[in-house]
Design a protein around this motif. Structure first.
Motif, mmCIF file in Angstrom:
data_model
loop_
_atom_site.group_PDB
_atom_site.id
_atom_site.type_symbol
_atom_site.label_atom_id
_atom_site.label_comp_id
_atom_site.label_asym_id
_atom_site.label_seq_id
_atom_site.Cartn_x
_atom_site.Cartn_y
_atom_site.Cartn_z
ATOM 1 N N GLY A 102 0.789 -1.234 0.000
ATOM 2 C CA GLY A 102 0.000 0.000 0.000
ATOM 3 C C GLY A 102 0.817 1.278 0.000
ATOM 4 O O GLY A 102 0.722 2.050 0.957
ATOM 5 N N GLY A 103 1.621 1.487 -1.039
ATOM 6 C CA GLY A 103 2.422 2.720 -1.130
ATOM 7 C C GLY A 103 3.654 2.706 -0.236
ATOM 8 O O GLY A 103 4.376 3.697 -0.149
ATOM 9 N N HIS A 104 3.876 1.609 0.442
ATOM 10 C CA HIS A 104 5.052 1.454 1.311
ATOM 11 C C HIS A 104 5.783 0.164 0.953
ATOM 12 O O HIS A 104 5.271 -0.654 0.188
ATOM 13 C CB HIS A 104 4.633 1.369 2.782
ATOM 14 C CG HIS A 104 4.242 2.692 3.362
ATOM 15 N ND1 HIS A 104 3.111 3.357 2.976
ATOM 16 C CD2 HIS A 104 4.843 3.471 4.305
ATOM 17 C CE1 HIS A 104 3.025 4.494 3.633
ATOM 18 N NE2 HIS A 104 4.065 4.592 4.449
ATOM 19 N N TYR A 105 6.957 0.003 1.533
ATOM 20 C CA TYR A 105 7.632 -1.302 1.546
ATOM 21 C C TYR A 105 7.805 -1.691 3.009
ATOM 22 O O TYR A 105 8.043 -0.820 3.870
ATOM 23 C CB TYR A 105 9.013 -1.223 0.910
ATOM 24 C CG TYR A 105 9.013 -1.142 -0.601
ATOM 25 C CD1 TYR A 105 9.020 -2.300 -1.385
ATOM 26 C CD2 TYR A 105 9.024 0.092 -1.241
ATOM 27 C CE1 TYR A 105 9.043 -2.227 -2.765
ATOM 28 C CE2 TYR A 105 9.042 0.173 -2.628
ATOM 29 C CZ TYR A 105 9.052 -0.989 -3.388
ATOM 30 O OH TYR A 105 9.070 -0.912 -4.757
ATOM 31 N N VAL A 106 7.721 -3.004 3.248
ATOM 32 C CA VAL A 106 8.022 -3.513 4.588
ATOM 33 C C VAL A 106 9.340 -4.289 4.477
ATOM 34 O O VAL A 106 9.432 -5.261 3.717
ATOM 35 C CB VAL A 106 6.889 -4.428 5.108
ATOM 36 C CG1 VAL A 106 7.238 -4.965 6.493
ATOM 37 C CG2 VAL A 106 5.573 -3.657 5.134
ATOM 38 N N ILE A 107 10.349 -3.824 5.201
ATOM 39 C CA ILE A 107 11.697 -4.412 5.091
ATOM 40 C C ILE A 107 11.978 -5.286 6.310
ATOM 41 O O ILE A 107 11.737 -4.875 7.455
ATOM 42 C CB ILE A 107 12.776 -3.304 4.972
ATOM 43 C CG1 ILE A 107 12.448 -2.399 3.775
ATOM 44 C CG2 ILE A 107 14.176 -3.902 4.829
ATOM 45 C CD1 ILE A 107 13.387 -1.225 3.603
ATOM 46 N N ASP A 108 12.506 -6.485 6.038
ATOM 47 C CA ASP A 108 12.835 -7.453 7.089
ATOM 48 C C ASP A 108 14.203 -8.050 6.831
ATOM 49 O O ASP A 108 14.446 -8.553 5.729
ATOM 50 C CB ASP A 108 11.818 -8.608 7.075
ATOM 51 C CG ASP A 108 10.675 -8.352 8.018
ATOM 52 O OD1 ASP A 108 10.944 -8.233 9.224
ATOM 53 O OD2 ASP A 108 9.537 -8.231 7.516
ATOM 54 N N GLY A 109 15.058 -8.034 7.817
ATOM 55 C CA GLY A 109 16.362 -8.678 7.646
ATOM 56 C C GLY A 109 17.326 -8.249 8.735
ATOM 57 O O GLY A 109 16.942 -7.552 9.683
ATOM 58 N N GLU A 110 18.563 -8.706 8.605
ATOM 59 C CA GLU A 110 19.579 -8.353 9.598
ATOM 60 C C GLU A 110 20.894 -8.070 8.867
ATOM 61 O O GLU A 110 21.343 -8.890 8.066
ATOM 62 C CB GLU A 110 19.765 -9.513 10.582
ATOM 63 C CG GLU A 110 20.551 -9.108 11.815
ATOM 64 C CD GLU A 110 20.533 -10.213 12.874
ATOM 65 O OE1 GLU A 110 19.518 -10.341 13.586
ATOM 66 O OE2 GLU A 110 21.536 -10.944 12.950
#
Ligand SMILES: Cc1cc2nc3c(=O)[nH]c(=O)nc-3n(C[C@H](O)[C@H](O)[C@H](O)COP(=O)(O)OP(=O)(O)OC[C@H]3O[C@@H](n4cnc5c(N)ncnc54)[C@H](O)[C@@H]3O)c2cc1C
Length: 391
Positions: free
Chosen positions: A146-154
């Motif tokens: 929705g117009g964003h990115y969700v970033i996951d990691g290390e």
């Protein structure tokens, strides 16, 4: 070549040398004993001199807020700041130029121009526990939402995170037509979900730390994406190429200082009733060091001029790998010999050779370890032939 530096660059070199000798070198031992920090008040003096010398963001074009120096001028400056231990030379900043140029108007106003002006500080997070040499193995993901990115990691070894207010994060797109493509994102360190996992201790004593940083469900607007989905690796390779050249230049500066200091010591230190400098074993160490330094300097200067002349970037890629490989290994050999010449003094942390012996080791590892540089060089050789790469 070195002796034929244009007059303006020779003058710049002398101004930077004076700055380094007056404001940085006298504080190395203090920094070594105090976590890499300068004495009270000195950081402000250093910042003012860097500003006056036009060395802030020296690689960024002036219209984007930087110093706009040529590559040759940057190589000259980098060699001078390379003479200093404890990362004190990092007062001369070089933000990622390719990103500053590719940034949108919003990104320029928010991050890249303030960073070039010294008002904001960036760090660049690519490496992970399972992905160093093999950048494509990263597992950090960015999922459109929705117009964003969700970033996951290390991310591992995030240099300067403790001074930075934003990160450039490399991730792979999750979902959508570009699934698995690399992309870069501006992420403010205050964004919810950005957390320091731990701050490991490293061999050198620098005020810039290299923590492990987690990104847990970090939401950033689409406007934070740098370039297009799929362009992430291109920006990173551009950054690596530039850094490899500047690492080579800094290694030349370090080696030059080590040779000067070891030569001076060898002339004054009397052993078995003669100066060390009269013994052939010591003379040979100095001679080998100087010869290798000259070879590295010639590579660096030729390569910087080739960048200024806009030569083929694919060839420059192979040549930067050669310069980084040769100069970093040369500087490590020189540091090892310098420690040997200083004897027991060379094992004391107050001695420049001891500090460089530890500090220069990383130049054979970061921005592509020596094995990776050799791999690039061999691939370029087999693709383009020896003459194309060595002129
Ligand atoms: C002090 C420090 C600061 C750093 N700063 C940053 C930073 O700011 N941002 C960032 O993203 N990263 C940073 N790094 C990470 C750095 O770029 C990596 O450590 C480096 O690229 C090597 O990756 P690796 O450590 O995972 O080693 P690996 O990839 O695990 O390699 C281990 C060894 O195996 C060798 N090797 C790998 N593949 C091959 C092969 N195919 N053939 C032969 N040998 C091979 C390598 O050369 C190396 O010697 C930093 C690291 C350090 C130590």
């Amino acid at each position: 070549m070195f002796d034929a530096l244009p007059q303006d660059l020779r003058a710049l070199q002398m101004r930077v040398r004076a700055f380094v000798e007056e404001e940085l070198i006298p504080h190395e031992v203090f920094a070594e004993m105090n976590g890499g920090n300068l004495p009270p008040g000195q950081a402000e003096r250093v910042r003012a001199r860097v500003e006056a010398l036009g060395l802030r963001a020296m690689n960024i074009p002036s219209e984007l807020g930087g110093g706009g120096l040529s590559y040759l001028a940057q190589a000259v400056v980098s060699a001078e700041i390379g003479r200093v231990t404890n990362g004190l030379g990092w007062c001369v900043t070089t933000p990622a130029r390719g990103i500053a140029e590719a940034a949108s108007e919003f990104q320029r106003a928010t991050w890249t121009v303030p960073t070039a002006r010294g008002e904001r500080v960036e760090c660049y997070a690519i490496t992970e526990e399972g992905a160093g040499s093999d950048v494509d193995a990263i597992r950090t993901t960015a999922r459109a939402d929705g117009g964003h990115y969700v970033i996951d990691g290390e991310k591992w070894h995030v240099t300067s995170f403790n001074h930075a207010d934003h990160m450039i994060v490399q991730a792979k797109i999750a979902g959508g037509p570009n699934e698995g493509a690399h992309a870069l994102f501006f992420v403010d360190v205050e964004t919810p979900g950005v957390e320091v996992v731990r701050v490991p201790a490293y061999s050198h004593t620098y005020a810039h730390h290299h923590p492990i940083v987690a990104l847990r469900n970090v939401r950033v607007p689409e406007a934070n994406r740098i370039g297009a989905e799929g362009e992430g690796l291109t920006f990173t390779q551009d950054w690596f190429r530039y850094e490899r050249l500047m690492i080579a230049a800094r290694c030349c500066g370090a080696a030059e200082r080590l040779i000067e200091e070891a030569s001076a010591f060898a002339q004054s230190r009397i052993v078995f009733a003669s100066p060390l400098a009269e013994y052939q074993a010591v003379r040979f160490m100095l001679a080998d060091s100087l010869t290798e330094l000259w070879a590295a300097k010639l590579m660096v200067h030729r390569l910087a001029e080739a960048h200024d002349a806009g030569e083929d970037v694919k060839v420059l890629h192979g040549q930067c790998a050669m310069a980084k490989l040769y100069a970093s290994e040369m500087a490590n050999r020189v540091a090892d010999r310098a420690v040997q010449i200083f004897g027991g003094r060379g094992y004391m942390r107050e001695n420049v050779a001891e500090r460089f012996f530890r500090e220069l080791r990383i130049d054979r590892i970061w921005e592509g370890a020596s094995e990776i540089q050799r791999d690039i060089i061999a691939a370029q050789l087999l693709k383009r032939g020896a003459a194309r790469l060595t002129g």
